[in-house]
Design a protein around this motif. Structure first.
Motif, PDB file in Angstrom:
ATOM      1  N   LEU A  42       0.830  -1.212   0.000  1.00 21.37           N
ATOM      2  CA  LEU A  42       0.000   0.000   0.000  1.00 21.37           C
ATOM      3  C   LEU A  42       0.861   1.257   0.000  1.00 21.37           C
ATOM      4  O   LEU A  42       0.477   2.270  -0.585  1.00 21.37           O
ATOM      5  CB  LEU A  42      -0.950   0.000   1.201  1.00 21.37           C
ATOM      6  N   ARG A  43       2.024   1.210   0.651  1.00 18.09           N
ATOM      7  CA  ARG A  43       2.942   2.355   0.639  1.00 18.09           C
ATOM      8  C   ARG A  43       3.390   2.673  -0.770  1.00 18.09           C
ATOM      9  O   ARG A  43       3.421   3.826  -1.189  1.00 18.09           O
ATOM     10  CB  ARG A  43       4.178   2.069   1.489  1.00 18.09           C
ATOM     11  N   LYS A  44       3.751   1.621  -1.524  1.00 16.78           N
ATOM     12  CA  LYS A  44       4.174   1.821  -2.907  1.00 16.78           C
ATOM     13  C   LYS A  44       3.028   2.351  -3.755  1.00 16.78           C
ATOM     14  O   LYS A  44       3.205   3.248  -4.576  1.00 16.78           O
ATOM     15  CB  LYS A  44       4.677   0.506  -3.513  1.00 16.78           C
ATOM     16  N   LYS A  45       1.848   1.790  -3.551  1.00 14.22           N
ATOM     17  CA  LYS A  45       0.688   2.145  -4.367  1.00 14.22           C
ATOM     18  C   LYS A  45       0.244   3.582  -4.147  1.00 14.22           C
ATOM     19  O   LYS A  45      -0.029   4.312  -5.099  1.00 14.22           O
ATOM     20  CB  LYS A  45      -0.458   1.185  -4.050  1.00 14.22           C
ATOM     21  N   TYR A  46       0.170   4.011  -2.882  1.00 20.09           N
ATOM     22  CA  TYR A  46      -0.384   5.327  -2.570  1.00 20.09           C
ATOM     23  C   TYR A  46       0.668   6.391  -2.242  1.00 20.09           C
ATOM     24  O   TYR A  46       0.337   7.561  -2.119  1.00 20.09           O
ATOM     25  CB  TYR A  46      -1.384   5.219  -1.408  1.00 20.09           C
ATOM     26  N   GLY A  47       1.912   5.989  -2.079  1.00 18.90           N
ATOM     27  CA  GLY A  47       2.965   6.956  -1.805  1.00 18.90           C
ATOM     28  C   GLY A  47       2.845   7.629  -0.452  1.00 18.90           C
ATOM     29  O   GLY A  47       3.325   8.729  -0.245  1.00 18.90           O
ATOM     30  N   SER A 120     -11.287   7.909  -1.167  1.00 16.09           N
ATOM     31  CA  SER A 120     -10.686   7.363  -2.385  1.00 16.09           C
ATOM     32  C   SER A 120     -10.209   8.479  -3.313  1.00 16.09           C
ATOM     33  O   SER A 120      -9.169   8.354  -3.953  1.00 16.09           O
ATOM     34  CB  SER A 120     -11.664   6.440  -3.106  1.00 16.09           C
ATOM     35  N   LYS A 121     -10.941   9.588  -3.336  1.00 16.15           N
ATOM     36  CA  LYS A 121     -10.557  10.728  -4.168  1.00 16.15           C
ATOM     37  C   LYS A 121      -9.243  11.337  -3.678  1.00 16.15           C
ATOM     38  O   LYS A 121      -8.361  11.662  -4.473  1.00 16.15           O
ATOM     39  CB  LYS A 121     -11.665  11.786  -4.125  1.00 16.15           C
ATOM     40  N   SER A 122      -9.087  11.465  -2.360  1.00 11.29           N
ATOM     41  CA  SER A 122      -7.858  12.035  -1.805  1.00 11.29           C
ATOM     42  C   SER A 122      -6.666  11.106  -2.055  1.00 11.29           C
ATOM     43  O   SER A 122      -5.555  11.568  -2.285  1.00 11.29           O
ATOM     44  CB  SER A 122      -8.009  12.314  -0.308  1.00 11.29           C
ATOM     45  N   LEU A 123      -6.896   9.793  -2.031  1.00 10.72           N
ATOM     46  CA  LEU A 123      -5.818   8.846  -2.297  1.00 10.72           C
ATOM     47  C   LEU A 123      -5.383   8.881  -3.759  1.00 10.72           C
ATOM     48  O   LEU A 123      -4.193   8.788  -4.064  1.00 10.72           O
ATOM     49  CB  LEU A 123      -6.240   7.434  -1.909  1.00 10.72           C
ATOM     50  N   VAL A 124      -6.347   9.039  -4.661  1.00  9.63           N
ATOM     51  CA  VAL A 124      -6.028   9.155  -6.086  1.00  9.63           C
ATOM     52  C   VAL A 124      -5.210  10.419  -6.334  1.00  9.63           C
ATOM     53  O   VAL A 124      -4.231  10.412  -7.080  1.00  9.63           O
ATOM     54  CB  VAL A 124      -7.321   9.158  -6.943  1.00  9.63           C
ATOM     55  N   LYS A 125      -5.593  11.483  -5.643  1.00  5.01           N
ATOM     56  CA  LYS A 125      -4.865  12.751  -5.754  1.00  5.01           C
ATOM     57  C   LYS A 125      -3.428  12.570  -5.266  1.00  5.01           C
ATOM     58  O   LYS A 125      -2.486  13.090  -5.854  1.00  5.01           O
ATOM     59  CB  LYS A 125      -5.572  13.821  -4.908  1.00  5.01           C
ATOM     60  N   GLU A 126      -3.261  11.799  -4.205  1.00  2.38           N
ATOM     61  CA  GLU A 126      -1.942  11.536  -3.630  1.00  2.38           C
ATOM     62  C   GLU A 126      -1.082  10.716  -4.600  1.00  2.38           C
ATOM     63  O   GLU A 126       0.113  10.961  -4.734  1.00  2.38           O
ATOM     64  CB  GLU A 126      -2.110  10.774  -2.310  1.00  2.38           C
ATOM     65  N   ILE A 127      -1.699   9.769  -5.302  1.00  2.00           N
ATOM     66  CA  ILE A 127      -0.974   8.953  -6.282  1.00  2.00           C
ATOM     67  C   ILE A 127      -0.445   9.835  -7.410  1.00  2.00           C
ATOM     68  O   ILE A 127       0.706   9.716  -7.821  1.00  2.00           O
ATOM     69  CB  ILE A 127      -1.888   7.841  -6.862  1.00  2.00           C
ATOM     70  N   LYS A 128      -1.299  10.727  -7.901  1.00  2.00           N
ATOM     71  CA  LYS A 128      -0.898  11.623  -8.990  1.00  2.00           C
ATOM     72  C   LYS A 128       0.250  12.529  -8.556  1.00  2.00           C
ATOM     73  O   LYS A 128       1.189  12.765  -9.311  1.00  2.00           O
ATOM     74  CB  LYS A 128      -2.091  12.457  -9.457  1.00  2.00           C
ATOM     75  N   GLU A 130       2.487  11.860  -6.288  1.00  2.00           N
ATOM     76  CA  GLU A 130       3.678  11.014  -6.177  1.00  2.00           C
ATOM     77  C   GLU A 130       4.296  10.774  -7.558  1.00  2.00           C
ATOM     78  O   GLU A 130       5.511  10.835  -7.718  1.00  2.00           O
ATOM     79  CB  GLU A 130       3.305   9.684  -5.518  1.00  2.00           C
ATOM     80  N   GLU A 131       3.454  10.526  -8.561  1.00  2.00           N
ATOM     81  CA  GLU A 131       3.951  10.291  -9.922  1.00  2.00           C
ATOM     82  C   GLU A 131       4.664  11.527 -10.468  1.00  2.00           C
ATOM     83  O   GLU A 131       5.698  11.427 -11.117  1.00  2.00           O
ATOM     84  CB  GLU A 131       2.799   9.901 -10.849  1.00  2.00           C
ATOM     85  N   LYS A 132       4.108  12.712 -10.196  1.00  2.00           N
ATOM     86  CA  LYS A 132       4.720  13.957 -10.655  1.00  2.00           C
ATOM     87  C   LYS A 132       6.098  14.162 -10.035  1.00  2.00           C
ATOM     88  O   LYS A 132       7.043  14.523 -10.715  1.00  2.00           O
ATOM     89  CB  LYS A 132       3.829  15.162 -10.315  1.00  2.00           C
ATOM     90  N   THR A 133       6.207  13.899  -8.727  1.00  2.00           N
ATOM     91  CA  THR A 133       7.500  14.078  -8.056  1.00  2.00           C
ATOM     92  C   THR A 133       8.532  13.089  -8.591  1.00  2.00           C
ATOM     93  O   THR A 133       9.696  13.435  -8.741  1.00  2.00           O
ATOM     94  CB  THR A 133       7.379  13.918  -6.528  1.00  2.00           C
ATOM     95  N   GLN A 134       8.112  11.869  -8.904  1.00  2.00           N
ATOM     96  CA  GLN A 134       9.035  10.880  -9.464  1.00  2.00           C
ATOM     97  C   GLN A 134       9.535  11.314 -10.839  1.00  2.00           C
ATOM     98  O   GLN A 134      10.710  11.167 -11.156  1.00  2.00           O
ATOM     99  CB  GLN A 134       8.360   9.511  -9.557  1.00  2.00           C
ATOM    100  N   LYS A 135       8.640  11.883 -11.657  1.00  2.25           N
ATOM    101  CA  LYS A 135       9.037  12.368 -12.981  1.00  2.25           C
ATOM    102  C   LYS A 135      10.038  13.507 -12.850  1.00  2.25           C
ATOM    103  O   LYS A 135      11.032  13.563 -13.579  1.00  2.25           O
ATOM    104  CB  LYS A 135       7.814  12.832 -13.774  1.00  2.25           C
ATOM    105  N   LEU A 136       9.765  14.434 -11.921  1.00  7.04           N
ATOM    106  CA  LEU A 136      10.671  15.559 -11.710  1.00  7.04           C
ATOM    107  C   LEU A 136      12.052  15.081 -11.252  1.00  7.04           C
ATOM    108  O   LEU A 136      13.075  15.599 -11.694  1.00  7.04           O
ATOM    109  CB  LEU A 136      10.093  16.538 -10.688  1.00  7.04           C
ATOM    110  N   GLU A 137      12.075  14.107 -10.371  1.00 10.04           N
ATOM    111  CA  GLU A 137      13.340  13.555  -9.893  1.00 10.04           C
ATOM    112  C   GLU A 137      14.124  12.906 -11.031  1.00 10.04           C
ATOM    113  O   GLU A 137      15.339  13.045 -11.111  1.00 10.04           O
ATOM    114  CB  GLU A 137      13.096  12.535  -8.780  1.00 10.04           C
ATOM    115  N   LYS A 138      13.421  12.208 -11.923  1.00  6.73           N
ATOM    116  CA  LYS A 138      14.074  11.586 -13.073  1.00  6.73           C
ATOM    117  C   LYS A 138      14.700  12.643 -13.976  1.00  6.73           C
ATOM    118  O   LYS A 138      15.827  12.505 -14.437  1.00  6.73           O
ATOM    119  CB  LYS A 138      13.050  10.780 -13.887  1.00  6.73           C
TER     120      LYS A 138
END
Length: 147
Positions: A42-47, A120-128, A130-138
């Motif tokens: 769940l940590r990986k999934k939701y960040g 569920s909406k707040s968790l989806v927002k959190e996933i997005k 997390e994805e943005k920060t990973q892209k920026l780090e890359k």
């Protein structure tokens, strides 16, 4: 020492002040204190590392007499910071069974109850996020490698 709760209080080494802070805290702050850490999947999934527990979440007991047992959360008592899990009971001397209130620090969330649309909406927002920060780090990593 103050008699009322103070938001400005940061920390103290003295256990009595720490206990007092928890005992005098209003419910909206205690709600945050009833948060439980998430399983690795769940940590990986939701960040996120932890979430406030809700009725219907499936938890695993990590410490104590009922270690490694799992069950659904039946009740979350914010006032006393205790959680009651399905199937975790103790037999009294008279023969009746009673639920055991558990501390949130001794539990781990295995499965989330996503019936609540707001959660569920707040968790989806959190996933997005997390994805943005990973892209920026890359991007930053590749830019520093080129120089």
């Amino acid at each position: 020492m103050r008699k009322t709760f103070s938001k400005k209080w940061k920390a103290s080494k003295q256990p009595r002040k720490q206990r007092k802070y928890l005992a005098k805290a209003p419910l909206h702050i205690r709600k945050k204190l009833v948060s439980i850490n998430l399983s690795k999947e769940l940590r990986k999934k939701y960040g996120k590392r932890n979430l406030s527990v809700r009725k219907g979440d499936t938890v695993k007991i990590m410490r104590g007499k009922f270690k490694k047992k799992q069950g659904k959360v039946l009740k979350v008592n914010v006032k006393s910071s205790k959680i009651i899990v399905e199937g975790i009971q103790v037999k009294k001397l008279e023969g009746s069974k009673v639920d055991v209130p558990l501390r949130p620090s001794n539990l781990q969330i295995i499965e989330l109850n996503l019936e609540d649309k707001k959660r569920s909406k707040s968790l989806v927002k959190e996933i997005k996020k997390e994805e943005k920060t990973q892209k920026l780090e890359k991007i930053k990593h590749t830019e520093t490698g080129k120089k």
